[in-house]
Design an enzyme around this catalytic site. Structure first.
Site, PDB file in Angstrom:
ATOM      1  N   ASN A  62       0.859  -1.187   0.000  1.00  0.00           N
ATOM      2  CA  ASN A  62       0.000   0.000   0.000  1.00  0.00           C
ATOM      3  C   ASN A  62       0.893   1.234   0.000  1.00  0.00           C
ATOM      4  O   ASN A  62       1.523   1.560   1.002  1.00  0.00           O
ATOM      5  CB  ASN A  62      -0.913  -0.013   1.231  1.00  0.00           C
ATOM      6  CG  ASN A  62      -1.821   1.196   1.290  1.00  0.00           C
ATOM      7  OD1 ASN A  62      -1.982   1.925   0.304  1.00  0.00           O
ATOM      8  ND2 ASN A  62      -2.425   1.426   2.444  1.00  0.00           N
ATOM      9  N   TRP A  63       0.929   1.942  -1.135  1.00  0.00           N
ATOM     10  CA  TRP A  63       1.798   3.108  -1.254  1.00  0.00           C
ATOM     11  C   TRP A  63       1.274   4.328  -0.505  1.00  0.00           C
ATOM     12  O   TRP A  63       2.021   5.290  -0.291  1.00  0.00           O
ATOM     13  CB  TRP A  63       1.968   3.471  -2.734  1.00  0.00           C
ATOM     14  CG  TRP A  63       2.840   2.527  -3.496  1.00  0.00           C
ATOM     15  CD1 TRP A  63       3.458   1.400  -3.030  1.00  0.00           C
ATOM     16  CD2 TRP A  63       3.199   2.630  -4.883  1.00  0.00           C
ATOM     17  NE1 TRP A  63       4.178   0.793  -4.028  1.00  0.00           N
ATOM     18  CE2 TRP A  63       4.038   1.529  -5.185  1.00  0.00           C
ATOM     19  CE3 TRP A  63       2.896   3.532  -5.893  1.00  0.00           C
ATOM     20  CZ2 TRP A  63       4.573   1.322  -6.454  1.00  0.00           C
ATOM     21  CZ3 TRP A  63       3.430   3.327  -7.171  1.00  0.00           C
ATOM     22  CH2 TRP A  63       4.261   2.237  -7.440  1.00  0.00           C
ATOM     23  N   LYS A  64       0.007   4.332  -0.156  1.00  0.00           N
ATOM     24  CA  LYS A  64      -0.609   5.469   0.545  1.00  0.00           C
ATOM     25  C   LYS A  64      -0.385   6.764  -0.261  1.00  0.00           C
ATOM     26  O   LYS A  64      -0.580   6.754  -1.476  1.00  0.00           O
ATOM     27  CB  LYS A  64      -0.081   5.558   1.974  1.00  0.00           C
ATOM     28  CG  LYS A  64      -0.269   4.240   2.741  1.00  0.00           C
ATOM     29  CD  LYS A  64       0.114   4.330   4.189  1.00  0.00           C
ATOM     30  CE  LYS A  64      -0.097   2.989   4.878  1.00  0.00           C
ATOM     31  NZ  LYS A  64       0.188   3.032   6.317  1.00  0.00           N
ATOM     32  N   HIS A 148      -9.447   0.351   5.308  1.00  0.00           N
ATOM     33  CA  HIS A 148      -8.106   0.538   5.857  1.00  0.00           C
ATOM     34  C   HIS A 148      -8.186   1.413   7.110  1.00  0.00           C
ATOM     35  O   HIS A 148      -9.004   2.334   7.207  1.00  0.00           O
ATOM     36  CB  HIS A 148      -7.187   1.181   4.816  1.00  0.00           C
ATOM     37  CG  HIS A 148      -5.749   1.195   5.222  1.00  0.00           C
ATOM     38  ND1 HIS A 148      -5.216   2.158   6.056  1.00  0.00           N
ATOM     39  CD2 HIS A 148      -4.731   0.355   4.918  1.00  0.00           C
ATOM     40  CE1 HIS A 148      -3.932   1.912   6.250  1.00  0.00           C
ATOM     41  NE2 HIS A 148      -3.614   0.816   5.569  1.00  0.00           N
ATOM     42  N   GLU A 150      -6.528   3.819   8.270  1.00  0.00           N
ATOM     43  CA  GLU A 150      -6.409   5.269   8.088  1.00  0.00           C
ATOM     44  C   GLU A 150      -7.677   5.862   7.506  1.00  0.00           C
ATOM     45  O   GLU A 150      -8.059   6.992   7.846  1.00  0.00           O
ATOM     46  CB  GLU A 150      -5.200   5.574   7.202  1.00  0.00           C
ATOM     47  CG  GLU A 150      -3.878   5.307   7.904  1.00  0.00           C
ATOM     48  CD  GLU A 150      -2.708   5.099   6.966  1.00  0.00           C
ATOM     49  OE1 GLU A 150      -1.604   4.827   7.465  1.00  0.00           O
ATOM     50  OE2 GLU A 150      -2.903   5.185   5.730  1.00  0.00           O
ATOM     51  N   GLU A 220      -5.147  -5.681  10.478  1.00  0.00           N
ATOM     52  CA  GLU A 220      -4.231  -4.593  10.811  1.00  0.00           C
ATOM     53  C   GLU A 220      -4.317  -4.272  12.296  1.00  0.00           C
ATOM     54  O   GLU A 220      -5.271  -3.637  12.738  1.00  0.00           O
ATOM     55  CB  GLU A 220      -4.624  -3.317  10.070  1.00  0.00           C
ATOM     56  CG  GLU A 220      -4.575  -3.334   8.586  1.00  0.00           C
ATOM     57  CD  GLU A 220      -4.947  -1.961   8.058  1.00  0.00           C
ATOM     58  OE1 GLU A 220      -4.038  -1.229   7.652  1.00  0.00           O
ATOM     59  OE2 GLU A 220      -6.142  -1.606   8.093  1.00  0.00           O
ATOM     60  N   GLY A 226       3.490   2.073  13.860  1.00  0.00           N
ATOM     61  CA  GLY A 226       4.095   3.339  14.256  1.00  0.00           C
ATOM     62  C   GLY A 226       4.074   3.622  15.745  1.00  0.00           C
ATOM     63  O   GLY A 226       4.271   4.760  16.160  1.00  0.00           O
ATOM     64  N   SER A 266       2.989  -3.439  10.164  1.00  0.00           N
ATOM     65  CA  SER A 266       4.384  -3.032   9.968  1.00  0.00           C
ATOM     66  C   SER A 266       5.278  -4.209   9.587  1.00  0.00           C
ATOM     67  O   SER A 266       6.278  -4.503  10.242  1.00  0.00           O
ATOM     68  CB  SER A 266       4.920  -2.351  11.240  1.00  0.00           C
ATOM     69  OG  SER A 266       4.197  -1.170  11.513  1.00  0.00           O
TER      70      SER A 266
END
Length: 345
Positions: A62-64, A148, A150, A220, A226, A266
């Site tokens: 996932n390049w975001k 997702h 985010e 996830e 993070g 991660s």
């Protein structure tokens, strides 16, 4: 040859279960100060007719909101595609920002899929900034992410909205990776199983069993992204086994065993081998490491590590036995032997 992941089940006196590693997962969790504990109600057991299941690993990136330019996207996609060879043990996909999808797809040259990071549930109309599933399909997109973490937190996308995204993609004949997972606060409150069950059932509401071959689940653990906290392979495996148990309740064992469940906490070149050695972890949804072609190449070409197979238990006896089936060759041999045994039964 591609690596296949498999599990075996037998009704009656013997059961080889993908959930048998939960005990190991809970044991590992007890050594981790903030690890979740899974109550008996969350640890669903399964077991029906003797069958052989296979799931091909799926590595996704996932390049975001990256990279910054079309030229960088083209170069990155080209470098990633170069890492995908006939010996790579998995399917591969990258999820690029909308402006770069066609460029990345062209650079990939058919060696991997290029998907979208989200989709709007509506088909058309007065929805400024929206992207429909049919628009994506028209430029060759097959996969899209939904739910997702985010998008859930930053964009306030709820379970009903996410479910609408999933159904729209399915209606268009496309495929979806449904992301689920708990926040740090939910993790600390021991709500892992409950949150995953709620998000899974709401996200898949209205999706028929016949369409589940176009659905992949990504777990996830938001608390591990993070934050400096690390989910061990054992912890990740125990959650994946719980998720598969929920799918058994929803769709039956065959579909549950056919559904790929990816890990998205991660993932790095250093952690991928241990994660992919677990029987219920069928791949990865990779974030930051997917922006580094060398790192992502190592993740794509992960190496199977030797790991003890789940124990075969006899319901009438307390004894159990195990066999090392960690390597692809040994799994293939075991698969062949079991097919021969089952064909004679």
């Amino acid at each position: 040859p591609f690596t296949k992941r498999c599990s075996f089940r037998n009704r009656g006196t013997m059961r080889f279960s993908t959930l048998s590693v939960i005990a190991a997962g809970v044991g590992a969790a007890s050594a981790f100060s903030t690890a979740p504990t899974f109550r008996a109600s969350q640890q669903r057991s399964v077991g029906t007719d003797t069958e052989l299941y296979e799931r091909k690993p799926f590595i996704t990136g996932n390049w975001k909101l990256n990279p910054g330019t079309k030229q960088e996207a083209e170069a990155l996609a080209s470098d990633v595609a170069a890492a995908v060879t006939a010996d790579s043990p998995c399917d591969v996909a990258i999820f690029a920002p909308f402006p770069f999808i066609e460029t990345a797809n062209s650079a990939a040259n058919g060696k991997l899929s290029v998907g979208a990071q989200m989709v709007t549930p509506e088909e058309k109309g007065a929805f400024t900034g929206a992207i429909s599933a049919s628009m994506l399909k028209s430029i060759g997109v097959e996969w899209a992410l939904a739910g997702h973490s985010e998008r859930r937190t930053i964009n306030r996308e709820g379970d009903v909205y996410i479910n609408s995204q999933c159904k729209m993609l399915i209606d268009q004949g496309m495929k979806v990776i449904l992301c689920i997972g708990e926040t740090d606060a939910e993790f600390e409150s021991d709500l892992v199983g409950a949150i995953c069950e709620l998000q899974l059932k709401k996200g898949l509401n209205g999706i028929d069993a016949a369409d589940m071959d176009r659905v992949v689940i990504a777990y996830e653990p938001v608390w591990a992204i993070g934050t400096g906290k690390v989910a061990t392979p054992e912890i990740a495996q125990s959650v994946h086994a719980t998720i598969r148990g929920i799918l058994v309740e929803m769709y039956g064992e065959q579909i549950a065993e056919d559904t790929r469940i990816l890990y998205g906490g991660s993932v790095t070149p250093e952690s991928v081998d241990g994660l992919l050695a677990k029987p219920d972890i069928d791949g990865a949804l990779v974030g930051g490491a997917s922006l580094d072609a060398e790192k992502f190449a190592r993740i794509i070409n992960f190496e199977s590590v030797e790991a003890p197979a789940p124990q075969v238990s006899n319901s009438s006896e307390s004894e159990s036995s195990s066999e090392d089936t960690g390597s692809p060759g040994k799994r293939a041999m075991l698969k062949k032997k079991l097919k021969e045994i089952f064909s004679k039964a």
